[in-house]
Design an enzyme around this catalytic site. Sequence first.
Site, PDB file in Angstrom:
ATOM      1  N   LYS A  29      10.987 -17.905  22.399  1.00  0.00           N
ATOM      2  CA  LYS A  29      10.121 -16.797  21.409  1.00  0.00           C
ATOM      3  C   LYS A  29       8.835 -17.369  20.935  1.00  0.00           C
ATOM      4  O   LYS A  29       7.659 -17.157  21.024  1.00  0.00           O
ATOM      5  CB  LYS A  29      10.872 -15.845  20.816  1.00  0.00           C
ATOM      6  CG  LYS A  29       9.679 -14.947  20.173  1.00  0.00           C
ATOM      7  CD  LYS A  29       9.120 -13.680  21.015  1.00  0.00           C
ATOM      8  CE  LYS A  29       8.306 -12.939  20.318  1.00  0.00           C
ATOM      9  NZ  LYS A  29       8.644 -11.854  19.521  1.00  0.00           N
ATOM     10  N   ASN A  75       8.048 -14.065  12.604  1.00  0.00           N
ATOM     11  CA  ASN A  75       7.676 -15.042  13.775  1.00  0.00           C
ATOM     12  C   ASN A  75       8.151 -16.388  13.393  1.00  0.00           C
ATOM     13  O   ASN A  75       8.488 -16.773  12.204  1.00  0.00           O
ATOM     14  CB  ASN A  75       6.359 -15.095  13.964  1.00  0.00           C
ATOM     15  CG  ASN A  75       5.675 -14.003  14.981  1.00  0.00           C
ATOM     16  OD1 ASN A  75       6.705 -13.411  15.704  1.00  0.00           O
ATOM     17  ND2 ASN A  75       4.770 -13.453  14.408  1.00  0.00           N
ATOM     18  N   THR A 125       0.839  -1.258   0.136  1.00  0.00           N
ATOM     19  CA  THR A 125      -0.009  -0.001   0.055  1.00  0.00           C
ATOM     20  C   THR A 125       0.715   1.303   0.109  1.00  0.00           C
ATOM     21  O   THR A 125       1.939   1.227   0.897  1.00  0.00           O
ATOM     22  CB  THR A 125      -1.082  -0.119   1.319  1.00  0.00           C
ATOM     23  OG1 THR A 125      -1.854  -1.107   1.075  1.00  0.00           O
ATOM     24  CG2 THR A 125      -1.901   1.154   1.234  1.00  0.00           C
TER      25      THR A 125
END
Length: 296
Positions: free
Chosen positions: A178, A101, A36
């Site tokens: 994590k 991630n 965008t």
Amino acid sequence: MSENLTIALIGPGAIGTTIAAALHEVDRAPLLCGRTAHAQLTLRHDEGEIVVPGPVLTEPAAIQQPVDLLFVAVKTTQVAESAGWLAALCDENTVVCALQNGVEQKAQLAPLVNGATVLPSVVWFPAQREPDASVWLRAKPRLTLPDVPQAQRVVEALSGTRCAVDLSADFLSIAWCKLLQNAAAGLMVLANRRAGMFSRDDITELALAYLRECLAVARAEGAVLKDDVPQEIVGNFQRAPADLGTSILADRQANRPLEWDIRNGVIQRLGHAHGIAVPISDVLVPLLAAASEGPG
């Protein structure tokens, strides 16, 4: 840092905007690339805000040559559609720092980066997109990288910025720690609730049982993690602001595809591969996949 180092960033969302703002503050603003067009990026924090001038480029054809350092901050569900950017921005001399991630960044990105070095990272800060398209940074930004020579390029780029960089000789264990935190956040998706839900005793018990399951898989993969890691993770959720969300919850509430496989499916897949019983994953993962992909 070399004055000639060229830097780009794909994905100026919450994490990407934070890194772009940190670089902009020290006059190292990266080339911004995304889906965008934005005239500028705005990062809000406790002391005020940082405005990063645009534009955000939206066409890979606008790239004239590869860069020295590329930060990839798109979600893993968006890697395939970022292939054009990766091809234009990378060659064998590029270091690609994956601000993503999971524990499978190298496997996902390596086929798309023209021989560049893929450097995984662990992102240790909550940042969230606000309704006005600004990003709210809720803690001091910090990255952990593997202690390898290529990491020095990231260390140099972020030196003197508000984003700290740690190097670890045992990055595998930190990345898995994590991942366990991210896996537990999958429960928030199914409950449609933020961190305050972890104050419930029943949710605490469920989260601990799930995290012990995840811990067994992490250790089978070579991570060195203590027995109290599940309790530490749940405790962190319990001490967090009750309204603290997570990116996968925000995606669910916006009816966007979820990173269920990289955050939760990986536990189930590797658990089965190691012959480890993962009964909670066997329930959780299909529900997250259905929430992401339907039908219905």
